[in-house]
Write an enzyme that holds these catalytic residues in place. Structure first.
Site, PDB file in Angstrom:
ATOM      1  N   CYS A   2       0.828  -1.200   0.000  1.00  0.00           N
ATOM      2  CA  CYS A   2       0.000   0.000   0.000  1.00  0.00           C
ATOM      3  C   CYS A   2       0.861   1.248   0.000  1.00  0.00           C
ATOM      4  CB  CYS A   2      -0.917  -0.013   1.209  1.00  0.00           C
ATOM      5  SG  CYS A   2      -1.929  -1.498   1.265  1.00  0.00           S
ATOM      6  N   ARG A  27       3.074   0.720  -6.059  1.00  0.00           N
ATOM      7  CA  ARG A  27       3.150  -0.161  -4.889  1.00  0.00           C
ATOM      8  C   ARG A  27       1.888  -1.007  -4.746  1.00  0.00           C
ATOM      9  NH1 ARG A  27       6.716   1.897  -0.830  1.00  0.00           N
ATOM     10  NH2 ARG A  27       5.413   0.895   0.730  1.00  0.00           N
ATOM     11  N   TRP A  74      -2.900  -2.472  -1.923  1.00  0.00           N
ATOM     12  CA  TRP A  74      -2.599  -3.788  -2.484  1.00  0.00           C
ATOM     13  C   TRP A  74      -3.248  -4.766  -1.519  1.00  0.00           C
ATOM     14  CZ3 TRP A  74      -0.076  -8.467  -1.336  1.00  0.00           C
ATOM     15  CH2 TRP A  74       0.142  -9.301  -2.447  1.00  0.00           C
ATOM     16  N   ASN A  98      -0.600   0.231   6.104  1.00  0.00           N
ATOM     17  CA  ASN A  98       0.199  -0.575   5.183  1.00  0.00           C
ATOM     18  C   ASN A  98       0.805  -1.705   5.999  1.00  0.00           C
ATOM     19  OD1 ASN A  98       1.833  -1.624   3.183  1.00  0.00           O
ATOM     20  ND2 ASN A  98       3.505  -0.209   3.641  1.00  0.00           N
ATOM     21  N   GLY A  99       0.451  -2.934   5.676  1.00  0.00           N
ATOM     22  CA  GLY A  99       0.989  -4.063   6.433  1.00  0.00           C
ATOM     23  C   GLY A  99      -0.096  -5.074   6.745  1.00  0.00           C
ATOM     24  N   GLU A 476      14.923 -16.015 -14.451  1.00  0.00           N
ATOM     25  CA  GLU A 476      14.543 -14.603 -14.539  1.00  0.00           C
ATOM     26  C   GLU A 476      13.673 -14.344 -15.770  1.00  0.00           C
ATOM     27  OE1 GLU A 476      14.186 -10.483 -13.946  1.00  0.00           O
ATOM     28  OE2 GLU A 476      14.354 -12.247 -12.660  1.00  0.00           O
ATOM     29  N   LYS A 480       9.781 -12.841 -15.707  1.00  0.00           N
ATOM     30  CA  LYS A 480       9.333 -11.636 -16.426  1.00  0.00           C
ATOM     31  C   LYS A 480       8.084 -11.940 -17.255  1.00  0.00           C
ATOM     32  CE  LYS A 480      10.915  -9.046 -14.516  1.00  0.00           C
ATOM     33  NZ  LYS A 480      11.889  -9.469 -13.600  1.00  0.00           N
ATOM     34  N   GLU A 483       5.104 -12.355 -15.013  1.00  0.00           N
ATOM     35  CA  GLU A 483       4.683 -11.096 -14.376  1.00  0.00           C
ATOM     36  C   GLU A 483       3.873 -10.205 -15.312  1.00  0.00           C
ATOM     37  OE1 GLU A 483       7.359  -9.065 -11.294  1.00  0.00           O
ATOM     38  OE2 GLU A 483       8.746  -9.884 -12.780  1.00  0.00           O
ATOM     39  N   HIS A 499      14.648 -35.184 -16.068  1.00  0.00           N
ATOM     40  CA  HIS A 499      14.263 -35.793 -14.786  1.00  0.00           C
ATOM     41  C   HIS A 499      12.803 -35.500 -14.450  1.00  0.00           C
ATOM     42  CE1 HIS A 499      18.421 -36.904 -14.161  1.00  0.00           C
ATOM     43  NE2 HIS A 499      18.747 -35.678 -14.510  1.00  0.00           N
ATOM     44  N   LYS A 598       5.284  -3.178  -6.521  1.00  0.00           N
ATOM     45  CA  LYS A 598       6.720  -2.993  -6.732  1.00  0.00           C
ATOM     46  C   LYS A 598       7.549  -3.364  -5.516  1.00  0.00           C
ATOM     47  CE  LYS A 598      10.309  -1.811  -9.093  1.00  0.00           C
ATOM     48  NZ  LYS A 598      10.743  -2.735 -10.116  1.00  0.00           N
TER      49      LYS A 598
HETATM   50  C1  AGP Z   1      10.496  -8.475 -10.079  1.00  0.00           C
HETATM   51  O1  AGP Z   1      10.141  -8.083 -11.331  1.00  0.00           O
HETATM   52  C2  AGP Z   1       9.459  -8.327  -9.088  1.00  0.00           C
HETATM   53  N1  AGP Z   1       9.010  -7.006  -8.993  1.00  0.00           N
HETATM   54  C3  AGP Z   1       9.779  -8.955  -7.751  1.00  0.00           C
HETATM   55  O2  AGP Z   1      10.079 -10.307  -7.943  1.00  0.00           O
HETATM   56  C4  AGP Z   1      10.948  -8.312  -6.992  1.00  0.00           C
HETATM   57  O3  AGP Z   1      12.148  -8.647  -7.580  1.00  0.00           O
HETATM   58  C5  AGP Z   1      10.934  -8.829  -5.553  1.00  0.00           C
HETATM   59  O4  AGP Z   1       9.707  -8.459  -4.973  1.00  0.00           O
HETATM   60  C6  AGP Z   1      12.089  -8.264  -4.753  1.00  0.00           C
HETATM   61  O5  AGP Z   1      11.966  -6.881  -4.650  1.00  0.00           O
HETATM   62  P1  AGP Z   1      13.209  -6.025  -4.103  1.00  0.00           P
HETATM   63  O6  AGP Z   1      14.337  -6.197  -5.059  1.00  0.00           O
HETATM   64  O7  AGP Z   1      12.680  -4.624  -4.056  1.00  0.00           O
HETATM   65  O8  AGP Z   1      13.542  -6.556  -2.740  1.00  0.00           O
END
Ligand code: AGP
Length: 603
Positions: A2, A27, A74, A98-99, A476, A480, A483, A499, A598
């Protein structure tokens, strides 16, 4: 997670609050809301969906109030709807949160039994009801905030507004919170991120856990005061100038922040090399020389964890340092063996990821030095670690991390060169320069990758494979695509396919095969196994290998010369653009993908 913004001062609070929330919307964007004081009463307006929904609602009445709090959500507890949007309020108080309040269900049960009512299914509203109850009992808002805060459990930050005055109160536990002052305009602010206060509050304050902040305007003068939970004055806060800049908040000529951030990489790579090898950053890396720890406990989440897996290869290869690379949400609840002489290394773009912060605290509590590879100066991780290596990626707005990954891996490489005392070797700077040039070429050839995306974007399943240091790049690449394109994608060590996962291969499954010069033959035979089962193959590998074209349906050739160590970063940029183009063709929200945020400040 949030986003929170609060304002008290002589002007209309609506503009700075909405501007701040728009900067924090990355966020969380499930709903947004604001509480203002209109005709002496608390007035809450909130709406499901993106901030623009709230903006258009407010535009109908154009309210004006010199005090207010705002929130972008969020969702963690309670569905995405208007009732569960914040602020939560009643006649006397309004609260944004937030939390997570972990003991909310028990507390709510007790409060309901006492006859208190609830309008939402959120955990957050429990804090409002507790506050109201204690304020009735004590007649003192500070005391009530202290009691309510000590009653709840969980990592949380709260900002409270009251009908009685124009003060704002805030308190937190292991969640980001910042207060701001503008002594020139006598305005005071509270937020979950200093980014929201750029241009508004030149002075910022980071209260520590369990410190109540109070922003007020006394005789026209804006003031910040801090109290311990026993209400004695507190000095447990960090005061600093707000050094952040806004230049990252425009997309420039790009359609999306993600595309802009991908194209920023060649320049950022060169800038980091100049900073670390020729500039003021050199001392940070040189101080590592010969100070190899016995063991590195590397912990992180998501993309940062993938960067850790690549960096482990550097520390093993160049420094003979043993490393473990741990998923933070797992590491924090295990009983890891943490010994003297070992170091905790935490990788995070935001520096606010709850699980990574908890691992830092764990290592610190066992007496280990804690280092960070971090992007956000002034973040909690940056403030709490003994040694920080800033990655100089600039603000990363796109939720899907791109440039931060590249800069994290590069920073790890520079640390390895620092430990090895090789920073001054020309081939080190030369390799980074070559990487920057190759990445620039890939960005210029983005249309080539779009051609590939046109053949793949309707496919339902993707398996990314790589050997050695290309395994984390496969992970990675898959992340992507998941996501931003919302397709099922997995990353596997190529040798692991037979395997089990190879059972998934048929002519509907796409194999994105990453082949570096090292282990090329081994990787090629893994691709042959997929071809034998009629999988659709897109291979990314070195120029001049005709067998690559023979075994694959589509192939993207790269020049690996001059990149003995950093070629995986180059390959990853191809995958960044591939995901971008596939998502664009699928029409998803690339910068604010569904269900994501984010920085993940809850566990
Ligand atoms: C990556 O594209 C994501 N946004 C997510 O996996 C991110 O890498 C993860 O939440 C870690 O965030 P940070 O690097 O801010 O700790």
């Amino acid at each position: 997670m949030c986003g929170i913004v609060g304002y008290t001062g002589p002007k209309n609070s609506v503009q700075p609050i909405l501007e701040g929330l728009s900067r924090l919307e990355y966020r969380g964007y499930d709903s947004a809301g604001i509480c203002l004081k209109l005709n002496g009463k608390l007035d809450i307006v909130k709406k499901e969906g993106k901030l623009e929904n709230l903006r258009s609602l407010l535009a109908q009445s154009n309210p004006s109030s010199n005090v207010g709090i705002g929130h972008t959500r969020w969702a963690t507890h309670g569905a995405v709807n208007n009732d569960n949007a914040h602020p939560h309020g009643n006649e006397d108080f309004a609260v944004v949160h937030n939390g997570i309040i972990e003991n909310a269900p028990i507390l709510k049960k007790g409060l309901l039994a006492e006859g208190w009512n609830f309008k939402s299914q959120t955990d957050s509203e429990v804090f409002l009801v507790l506050l109201t109850k204690f304020a009735k009992e004590d007649g003192d808002i500070l005391k009530a905030i202290s009691r309510a805060f000590q009653t709840i459990q969980g990592n949380s930050a709260f900002v409270i507004m009251e009908k009685a005055t124009d003060r704002l109160f805030c308190v937190k536990r292991s969640a980001p919170l910042v207060c701001g002052l503008n002594p020139n305009t006598n305005e005071a602010f509270v937020s979950s991120d200093p980014f929201a206060l750029i241009g508004y509050a030149p002075e910022i304050y980071f209260p520590q856990d369990g410190v109540i902040g109070c922003a007020s305007i006394m005789n026209g003068i804006a003031k910040m005061a801090f109290y311990e939970l026993d209400l004695s004055p507190s000095s447990r806060y960090l005061a600093q100038k707000n050094a952040m800049s806004l230049d990252a908040t425009s997309k420039g000529q790009y359609e999306h922040f993600m595309l802009k951030e991908i194209h920023e990489q060649p320049g950022l790579i060169e800038k980091l090399a100049a900073f670390a090898i020729k500039g003021e950053g050199k001392k940070d890396f040189e101080q590592l020389r010969g100070k190899n720890p016995d063991f590195f406990h590397i912990t992180a989440c998501g993309t940062a964890w993938h960067a850790g897996l690549v960096i482990k290869n550097f520390f093993e290869k160049f420094n003979n340092i043993r490393c473990s690379v741990e998923i933070a949400s797992e590491f924090r609840y295990r009983s890891p063996i943490l010994k003297k002489g070992e170091v905790g290394l935490f990788i995070s773009q935001s520096g606010e990821t709850a699980d990574t912060l908890a691992c830092q605290e764990l290592c610190k509590s066992h007496g280990l030095p804690t280092y960070s590879i971090v992007n956000t100066r002034g973040s909690t991780l940056y403030r709490d670690c003994d040694l920080n290596f800033l990655i100089h990626a600039g603000q990363e707005i796109g939720v899907a991390s791109t440039k931060a990954f590249t800069q994290q891996v590069l920073t790890g490489y520079l640390m390895a060169m620092g430990y090895a005392g090789k920073l001054d070797q020309t081939e080190v700077y030369q390799e980074i320069k070559t990487l920057s040039d190759r990445v620039a070429t890939i960005c210029q050839e983005s249309s080539k990758i779009k051609e590939i995306a046109l053949k793949l974007y309707q496919k339902k399943g993707f398996i990314f494979t790589g050997r050695g240091v290309y395994f984390p790049i496969a992970l990675e690449g898959a992340l992507k695509l998941k996501e931003i394109a919302y397709v099922h994608a997995e990353g596997y060590a190529a040798g692991e396919l037979k395997h089990g996962p190879i059972a998934l291969i048929d002519d509907n499954m796409v194999n994105i095969a990453l082949l570096g010069p090292e282990l090329f033959e081994k990787a090629l035979s893994n691709v042959e196994e997929v071809k034998a089962r009629r999988g659709l193959i897109f291979a990314i590998g070195p120029k001049g290998h005709s067998e690559l074209h023979q075994v694959s349906d589509m192939c993207y050739e790269l020049d690996f010369s001059g990149l003995p160590t950093l070629a995986p970063v180059m390959v990853n940029v191809v995958l960044q653009l591939l995901s971008y183009h596939i998502a664009k063709l699928k029409g998803t929200d690339i910068d604010k993908p569904r269900n994501l945020a984010k920085s993940v400040t809850v566990e």
